[in-house]
Design a protein around this motif. Structure first.
Motif, mmCIF file in Angstrom:
data_model
loop_
_atom_site.group_PDB
_atom_site.id
_atom_site.type_symbol
_atom_site.label_atom_id
_atom_site.label_comp_id
_atom_site.label_asym_id
_atom_site.label_seq_id
_atom_site.Cartn_x
_atom_site.Cartn_y
_atom_site.Cartn_z
ATOM 1 N N ALA A 250 36.368 -6.346 15.755
ATOM 2 C CA ALA A 250 35.884 -6.982 14.238
ATOM 3 C C ALA A 250 35.447 -7.164 14.060
ATOM 4 C CB ALA A 250 36.296 -8.584 14.143
ATOM 5 N N VAL A 251 34.018 -7.542 15.185
ATOM 6 C CA VAL A 251 32.562 -7.535 15.134
ATOM 7 C C VAL A 251 32.211 -6.319 16.570
ATOM 8 C CG1 VAL A 251 30.177 -9.024 16.282
ATOM 9 C CG2 VAL A 251 32.421 -9.355 14.604
ATOM 10 N N SER A 252 31.191 -5.712 16.440
ATOM 11 C CA SER A 252 30.799 -4.673 17.331
ATOM 12 C C SER A 252 29.149 -4.750 17.340
ATOM 13 C CB SER A 252 30.853 -3.066 16.858
ATOM 14 O OG SER A 252 32.305 -3.155 17.047
ATOM 15 N N VAL A 253 28.983 -5.150 18.814
ATOM 16 C CA VAL A 253 27.114 -5.186 18.798
ATOM 17 C C VAL A 253 26.476 -4.167 19.292
ATOM 18 C CG1 VAL A 253 26.834 -7.559 18.498
ATOM 19 C CG2 VAL A 253 26.535 -6.772 20.409
ATOM 20 N N ARG A 254 25.418 -3.215 18.603
ATOM 21 C CA ARG A 254 24.977 -2.449 20.050
ATOM 22 C C ARG A 254 23.543 -2.422 19.882
ATOM 23 N NH1 ARG A 254 29.562 -1.878 20.694
ATOM 24 N NH2 ARG A 254 30.451 -0.464 20.908
ATOM 25 N N GLY A 255 22.737 -2.869 21.091
ATOM 26 C CA GLY A 255 21.695 -2.299 21.602
ATOM 27 C C GLY A 255 20.276 -4.053 20.612
ATOM 28 N N LEU A 256 21.236 -4.886 20.839
ATOM 29 C CA LEU A 256 21.254 -6.077 20.509
ATOM 30 C C LEU A 256 19.961 -6.531 20.848
ATOM 31 C CD1 LEU A 256 21.726 -6.949 17.299
ATOM 32 C CD2 LEU A 256 22.911 -9.040 18.925
ATOM 33 N N ALA B 227 47.694 -16.305 12.464
ATOM 34 C CA ALA B 227 47.023 -15.819 11.459
ATOM 35 C C ALA B 227 46.411 -14.757 11.534
ATOM 36 C CB ALA B 227 46.662 -17.111 10.676
ATOM 37 N N GLY B 228 45.973 -14.761 12.091
ATOM 38 C CA GLY B 228 44.929 -12.643 11.932
ATOM 39 C C GLY B 228 43.916 -13.233 12.060
ATOM 40 N N THR B 229 43.397 -14.833 12.422
ATOM 41 C CA THR B 229 41.640 -14.919 12.093
ATOM 42 C C THR B 229 41.131 -14.849 14.307
ATOM 43 O OG1 THR B 229 42.134 -16.641 11.234
ATOM 44 C CG2 THR B 229 39.701 -16.986 12.164
ATOM 45 N N THR B 230 39.913 -13.894 14.285
ATOM 46 C CA THR B 230 39.306 -13.161 14.925
ATOM 47 C C THR B 230 38.512 -15.112 15.661
ATOM 48 O OG1 THR B 230 39.434 -11.267 14.816
ATOM 49 C CG2 THR B 230 37.507 -11.901 16.494
ATOM 50 N N MET B 231 38.673 -14.827 16.582
ATOM 51 C CA MET B 231 36.781 -15.779 17.189
ATOM 52 C C MET B 231 36.399 -15.477 18.572
ATOM 53 S SD MET B 231 39.900 -19.274 16.768
ATOM 54 C CE MET B 231 41.050 -18.715 16.503
ATOM 55 N N LEU B 232 35.473 -15.904 18.429
ATOM 56 C CA LEU B 232 34.263 -16.061 19.540
ATOM 57 C C LEU B 232 34.025 -17.008 20.014
ATOM 58 C CD1 LEU B 232 32.950 -13.785 21.128
ATOM 59 C CD2 LEU B 232 30.715 -14.522 19.265
ATOM 60 N N TYR B 233 33.710 -17.913 21.485
ATOM 61 C CA TYR B 233 33.613 -19.215 21.798
ATOM 62 C C TYR B 233 32.995 -19.076 22.329
ATOM 63 C CZ TYR B 233 36.583 -23.106 24.073
ATOM 64 O OH TYR B 233 36.659 -24.406 24.084
ATOM 65 N N VAL B 234 32.007 -19.975 23.036
ATOM 66 C CA VAL B 234 31.074 -20.592 23.447
ATOM 67 C C VAL B 234 31.592 -21.730 24.565
ATOM 68 C CG1 VAL B 234 29.096 -20.773 23.859
ATOM 69 C CG2 VAL B 234 29.395 -18.990 21.958
ATOM 70 N N SER B 235 31.596 -21.614 25.345
ATOM 71 C CA SER B 235 31.857 -22.391 26.539
ATOM 72 C C SER B 235 31.749 -23.018 27.517
ATOM 73 C CB SER B 235 34.073 -23.260 26.223
ATOM 74 O OG SER B 235 33.787 -24.281 27.116
ATOM 75 N N HIS B 236 31.005 -24.119 28.555
ATOM 76 C CA HIS B 236 30.759 -24.047 29.554
ATOM 77 C C HIS B 236 31.783 -24.308 30.751
ATOM 78 C CE1 HIS B 236 26.388 -23.484 29.314
ATOM 79 N NE2 HIS B 236 26.119 -24.764 28.273
ATOM 80 N N ARG B 237 32.889 -24.515 30.084
ATOM 81 C CA ARG B 237 34.414 -25.582 30.570
ATOM 82 C C ARG B 237 35.435 -24.458 31.234
ATOM 83 N NH1 ARG B 237 34.734 -31.215 27.527
ATOM 84 N NH2 ARG B 237 33.389 -32.028 27.862
ATOM 85 N N PRO C 127 37.406 -8.179 19.958
ATOM 86 C CA PRO C 127 38.589 -6.899 19.418
ATOM 87 C C PRO C 127 38.644 -8.210 17.732
ATOM 88 C CG PRO C 127 38.986 -7.143 21.587
ATOM 89 C CD PRO C 127 37.407 -8.614 21.184
ATOM 90 N N ALA C 128 40.125 -7.614 17.008
ATOM 91 C CA ALA C 128 40.291 -8.589 16.406
ATOM 92 C C ALA C 128 41.668 -8.681 16.092
ATOM 93 C CB ALA C 128 41.017 -7.623 15.126
ATOM 94 N N GLY C 129 41.793 -10.325 16.012
ATOM 95 C CA GLY C 129 42.534 -10.945 16.235
ATOM 96 C C GLY C 129 42.730 -12.079 17.356
ATOM 97 N N GLU C 130 41.720 -11.626 18.189
ATOM 98 C CA GLU C 130 42.181 -12.502 19.234
ATOM 99 C C GLU C 130 41.166 -13.407 19.260
ATOM 100 O OE1 GLU C 130 42.190 -9.476 22.530
ATOM 101 O OE2 GLU C 130 44.465 -8.377 21.178
ATOM 102 N N ILE C 131 41.101 -14.242 21.285
ATOM 103 C CA ILE C 131 39.936 -14.922 21.331
ATOM 104 C C ILE C 131 38.806 -14.749 22.009
ATOM 105 C CG2 ILE C 131 39.036 -17.136 22.138
ATOM 106 C CD1 ILE C 131 41.963 -18.368 20.817
#
Length: 523
Positions: free
Chosen positions: A25-31, A211-221, A49-53
């Protein structure tokens, strides 16, 4: 991302990044992102990856927030590219990134209009009807449809301010779905939630994933991460250092990648407090006040006494009553051998009773002041002469507290708001330690703090207890209480149910007491 095994590289590596994975879903390169001479991100490359967490891990200051802001269109990179579903992002503003690429963020500070209705918040900018004359009926209908997708049954006409924090987060998700969100970024979404509210969010995340939503999840836990994530990405010092499928790593390995070193495994305290015959530092008898009544306990020098309970148990109100921030309705308190019944915050400072509140930004930080001024705020009088602050001595004292607590700051004159959450928390703790307390009260001492800063705070608290400081520590994080404390006082519906020896306690036994599922023991 290599989905078969781990990919790991040192921050700052200069090997050319691989081309974007067309299945992601998202690719970052040399950011890369620079703020003047400060480099917040350097040469970051990975795929979502698309559709995953995908979990994004890193200490506070690792570059996570900067990366999320770039992905959400809140700021552009200094170099590098972002590709969403194969299309390069060329315009970095939130509206364009959401409308063109379907990327939305649920930030820690929710951007809702509290006095507007749920429907107005969810459909702001995409109201059905004409541009100048939206249809209230169609707005209500569309909002009900979106809320139903999230298993929420709310009145679309209700003001947002009437909702709890967890539901407000779901309203932000609904607002994102209304605009065609395909990639949802969640930044520390459980930091202020109860366990039950967090479970509700996790159920929604599972539903969105199906449902196919891609998620990027930030957590310290770590328990959350290893429960939810399919993949793990790690940042350290602005660089990308590790990438794994969840099954390909362990919490200890992920933590080691985050902090750049192995952290000792924290266990329950092996050192016990001193002789029980020593008079208590804090003696509480029949204390009552807002949401608590009839509380009695002793806190001995060198002891860490935990306070556990559900959000409505009265444990937070108990702490404020002891410090004098809330007016109690009954009971007595002895502090360091002397009666202390006419309590107020100013008198508590004079009596060397310290209190680190749970709401760091609202109650702890002096947001317009520097790091040094935050740490030294309670010692100004001690370093004043004829109304003038002896600045050199004041600054030296604040710097000493910062050093003891490993507060990472360029200078003591740096704004406190420029520090990471963990360093802000250590600065607040340093302010109270600067008064040389006889009793230290802590509420949620590591809320919103990364794993490295948490370890440093634990080390300091345990060292203080070994030196004889009496510590009362309230926390909703049961593993934290089981790690730090000698005994745990469990509250349920405003009453003290039992005080248990930590060595014999488990999360299950504490929750059984806190929920009222076990009979109360004699206090």
């Amino acid at each position: 991302m290599n989905r078969e095994g781990a990919v790991s590289r040192e921050a700052g590596a200069t090997s050319p990044p691989a081309p974007p994975d067309p299945g992601c879903a998202v690719s970052v390169r040399g950011l890369t992102r620079n703020f003047g001479p400060v480099r917040a991100l350097h040469d970051v490359s990975f795929d979502v990856p698309a559709g995953e967490i995908t979990a994004l891990l890193g200490e506070n200051g690792a570059g996570k927030s900067t990366l999320l802001k770039i992905l959400a269109g809140l700021q552009p990179p200094s170099a590098g590219t972002v590709t969403v579903f194969g299309e390069p992002v060329t315009a970095y503003d939130p509206a364009t990134v959401l409308s063109r690429h379907g990327v939305a963020i649920v930030p820690q500070e929710l951007s809702l209009l509290p006095d507007r209705t749920i429907a107005e918040n969810v459909l702001s900018g995409v109201e059905p009807g004409s541009r100048w004359f939206p249809s209230p009926r169609r707005m209500r209908e569309r909002t009900r449809e979106l809320l139903a997708e999230l298993d929420l049954h709310l009145d679309p006409g209700a003001p947002v301010r009437t909702l709890d924090l967890a539901t407000q987060q779901l309203i932000v998700v609904a607002r994102s779905l209304a605009r065609g969100c395909r990639v949802l970024i969640l930044d520390e979404p459980t930091a202020m939630l109860t366990p039950a509210e967090a479970d509700r969010l996790f159920a929604l995340m599972a539903q969105l994933k199906s449902a196919g939503t891609t998620m990027l999840y930030v957590s310290h836990r770590m328990p959350e991460v290893f429960r939810l994530a399919d993949h793990i990405q790690v940042l350290r010092d602005g660089g990308h250092v590790a990438s794994w499928p969840r099954a390909g790593t362990t919490p200890d390995r992920a933590v080691a990648a985050m902090v750049g070193r192995e952290l000792g495994q924290f266990t329950r305290r092996a050192d016990r407090p001193g002789d029980p015959a020593v008079p208590p530092a804090l003696a509480v008898r029949g204390l009552s006040g807002r949401r608590h009544r009839g509380i009695s306990f002793d806190l001995r020098p060198g002891e860490i006494l935990g306070v556990a309970g559900l959000p409505d148990s009265g444990r937070v109100e108990l702490l404020h009553n002891l410090f004098g921030g809330d007016r109690g309705t009954g009971g007595t308190v002895e502090l360091l051998g002397r009666p202390y019944d006419q309590r107020d915050p100013i008198a508590s400072v004079e009596r060397r009773l310290a209190f680190v509140p749970g709401e760091r930004r609202a109650q702890g930080l002096l947001t317009t002041m520097s790091v040094g001024e935050n740490i030294g705020a309670l010692t100004t009088r001690a370093f004043s002469r004829f109304g003038m602050v002896r600045r050199r001595a004041f600054d030296a004292s604040a710097a000493d507290q910062a050093r003891r607590l490993t507060v990472k700051t360029a200078t003591m004159g740096q704004p406190i708001t420029s520090l990471s959450g963990g360093n802000q928390q250590k600065a607040v703790l340093g302010r109270w330690l600067a008064i040389d307390p006889g009793v230290l009260i802590l509420d949620e001492p590591t809320r919103g703090v990364d794993i490295g800063a948490k370890a440093e705070i634990y080390d300091r608290l345990l060292a203080l207890a070994r030196d004889g400081l009496a510590i009362l520590c309230s926390s909703s994080d049961l593993p934290e209480l089981l790690t730090l404390t000698d005994r745990i006082a469990v509250l349920s519906e405003g009453r003290l149910v039992d005080i248990v020896d930590t060595a014999e306690a488990t999360e299950e036994s504490i929750m059984t007491l806190a929920t009222g599922a076990a009979p109360a023991a004699a206090a």
